[in-house]
Design an enzyme around this catalytic site. Structure first.
Site, PDB file in Angstrom:
ATOM      1  N   LYS A  66      13.629  69.324  99.204  1.00 44.83           N
ATOM      2  CA  LYS A  66      11.803  68.731  99.463  1.00 44.83           C
ATOM      3  C   LYS A  66      11.496  68.523  97.958  1.00 44.83           C
ATOM      4  O   LYS A  66      10.960  67.200  98.064  1.00 44.83           O
ATOM      5  CB  LYS A  66      11.434  69.619  99.752  1.00 44.83           C
ATOM      6  N   THR A  67      12.020  69.510  97.276  1.00 49.34           N
ATOM      7  CA  THR A  67      11.513  69.076  95.343  1.00 49.34           C
ATOM      8  C   THR A  67      12.248  67.519  95.177  1.00 49.34           C
ATOM      9  O   THR A  67      12.163  66.903  94.313  1.00 49.34           O
ATOM     10  CB  THR A  67      12.002  69.683  94.490  1.00 49.34           C
ATOM     11  N   ASP A 111       4.019  70.953  95.917  1.00 43.26           N
ATOM     12  CA  ASP A 111       4.475  72.173  96.759  1.00 43.26           C
ATOM     13  C   ASP A 111       3.633  73.410  97.654  1.00 43.26           C
ATOM     14  O   ASP A 111       3.003  73.457  97.143  1.00 43.26           O
ATOM     15  CB  ASP A 111       5.483  72.744  95.513  1.00 43.26           C
ATOM     16  N   THR A 160       7.768  75.221 104.010  1.00 41.34           N
ATOM     17  CA  THR A 160       8.490  75.218 105.000  1.00 41.34           C
ATOM     18  C   THR A 160       7.834  75.865 106.404  1.00 41.34           C
ATOM     19  O   THR A 160       8.598  75.694 107.301  1.00 41.34           O
ATOM     20  CB  THR A 160       8.512  76.714 104.042  1.00 41.34           C
ATOM     21  N   ARG A 219      20.742  74.222  98.540  1.00 39.99           N
ATOM     22  CA  ARG A 219      20.790  75.618  97.024  1.00 39.99           C
ATOM     23  C   ARG A 219      21.833  76.335  96.989  1.00 39.99           C
ATOM     24  O   ARG A 219      22.417  76.813  96.419  1.00 39.99           O
ATOM     25  CB  ARG A 219      19.629  75.545  97.379  1.00 39.99           C
TER      26      ARG A 219
END
Ligand code: ADE
Length: 348
Positions: A66-67, A111, A160, A219
């Site tokens: 997302k980032t 975020d 999330t 990740r």
């Protein structure tokens, strides 16, 4: 995250000298094809009109990018990005100061937007809708309010937990994108790209093994790649073969499907303790001593993708593949439920 600088080949160098594995353009970004294709259209169209892109909400499990996507959107729009987070904004004045410093068409990345304090959230409503800040001064009968105009900006919110956003906030996003766990093929491409950037050579079968054990999450894949590199360096002259990859992952207690201790704990409770369910989220959370939000956001998405569990109106159920993976034979009651719910957990 701090003090990153761009170098000629557009990769990022961070403080510790490590090359960031994050892609910086849509073309470099692997996977999430539908989301990416749509975002490309919205970015191109708003750019052609010379307008700010509509506000974007990105939601999905942690570690899916997302980032990264927010940075790519800003970079493709050719604008600056300011980064903050829900818990990072303690007072309405902090948000007001961020907003008044935005230049025309810039991106504000917020975020964990679901963790924004509700009184602060209200500052966002006029900012998102009318590009204005309502400032009240004085108290009681003498109170007045004045409206301050802002430059037109794009808010990119990431969460999330889309379900935890209030209706008014969610309704103010013109673009809502859900990120899904990655397929093993996409993760193989990501692992190979990262290996190339880190100047590591990795065999095809080793990359597939690593990707298959990364819970659909880049990740995790990138983290495991670095750990497997350590094992290869110590035991195998730095060569990442399939056998050294399997040894490293087994030694790290990551099972062949990438399930770790927490995943197995949840599956075992549902299969053994609750006879396959249906079990309510809170009951399950209490049984394994885990936070319900973590179960929903972090543990369940991959188990659902694997077809191991399903969410039904009556609670979580374990599916055939989960019993098989744990090597547990379903009881007659559980077998009846399994034939009622198909492999995907839907009523057949
Ligand atoms: N590294 C982390 N996420 C990635 C992605 N989606 N594409 C390419 N490289 C990545």
């Amino acid at each position: 995250m701090n003090d990153k600088r761009f170098i000629a080949n557009r990769e990022l160098i961070t403080d510790d000298g490590d090359i960031s594995l994050r892609p910086t353009t849509f073309d470099d970004y692997i996977g999430q094809d539908k989301v990416k294709a749509n975002l490309k259209v919205y970015v191109a169209a708003s750019k052609a009109r010379g307008e700010a892109l509509d506000h974007v909400l990105l939601y999905g499990p942690p570690g899916l990018g997302k980032t990264t996507l927010a940075h790519i959107i800003a970079s493709e729009l050719g604008v600056e990005i300011k980064v903050t987070s829900g818990p990072g904004i303690e007072r309405a004045a902090n948000l007001a100061s961020l907003l008044t410093n935005m230049q025309e068409r810039d991106v504000l990345f917020l975020d964990e937007i679901h963790r924004l304090n509700h009184s602060i959230e209200e500052v966002l409503y006029p900012a998102m809708e009318d590009f204005a800040l309502d400032i009240s001064t004085g108290k009681g009968a003498g109170a007045t309010s004045l409206r301050l105009n802002l430059n037109k900006f794009t808010l990119i919110g990431a969460t999330t937990r889309a379900g935890m956003l209030t209706g008014p906030l969610r309704d103010r996003f013109g673009v809502i994108c859900r990120l899904e766990p990655y397929t093993a093929e996409d993760l193989v491409r990501i692992v190979k790209r990262s290996a190339r950037l880190l100047k590591i050579s990795i065999a095809d079968d080793a990359a597939l093994e690593l990707a298959s054990r990364s819970r659909g999450t880049p990740r995790i894949a990138n983290r495991l790649l670095k750990r497997v590199r350590d094992f290869a360096q110590v035991y195998n002259d730095g060569i990442i073969s399939l056998s050294i990859t399997v040894k490293a992952l087994n030694d790290m207690e990551i099972d062949p499907l990438g399930l770790d201790y927490n995943d197995i704990k949840l599956l075992s409770a549902l299969v053994e303790k609750f006879d396959g369910g249906p079990t309510g989220l809170d009951t399950l959370a209490a049984a394994i001593n885990e936070d319900a939000g973590t179960i929903e956001d972090v543990i369940e998405p991959y188990l659902i993708q694997l077809g191991f569990i399903a969410r039904t109106p009556r609670g979580r159920i374990a599916l055939k593949a989960a019993f098989k993976h744990l090597g547990v034979a379903p009881s007659s009651k559980a077998a009846e439920q399994l034939s009622f719910f198909g492999a995907d957990g839907k009523n057949e």
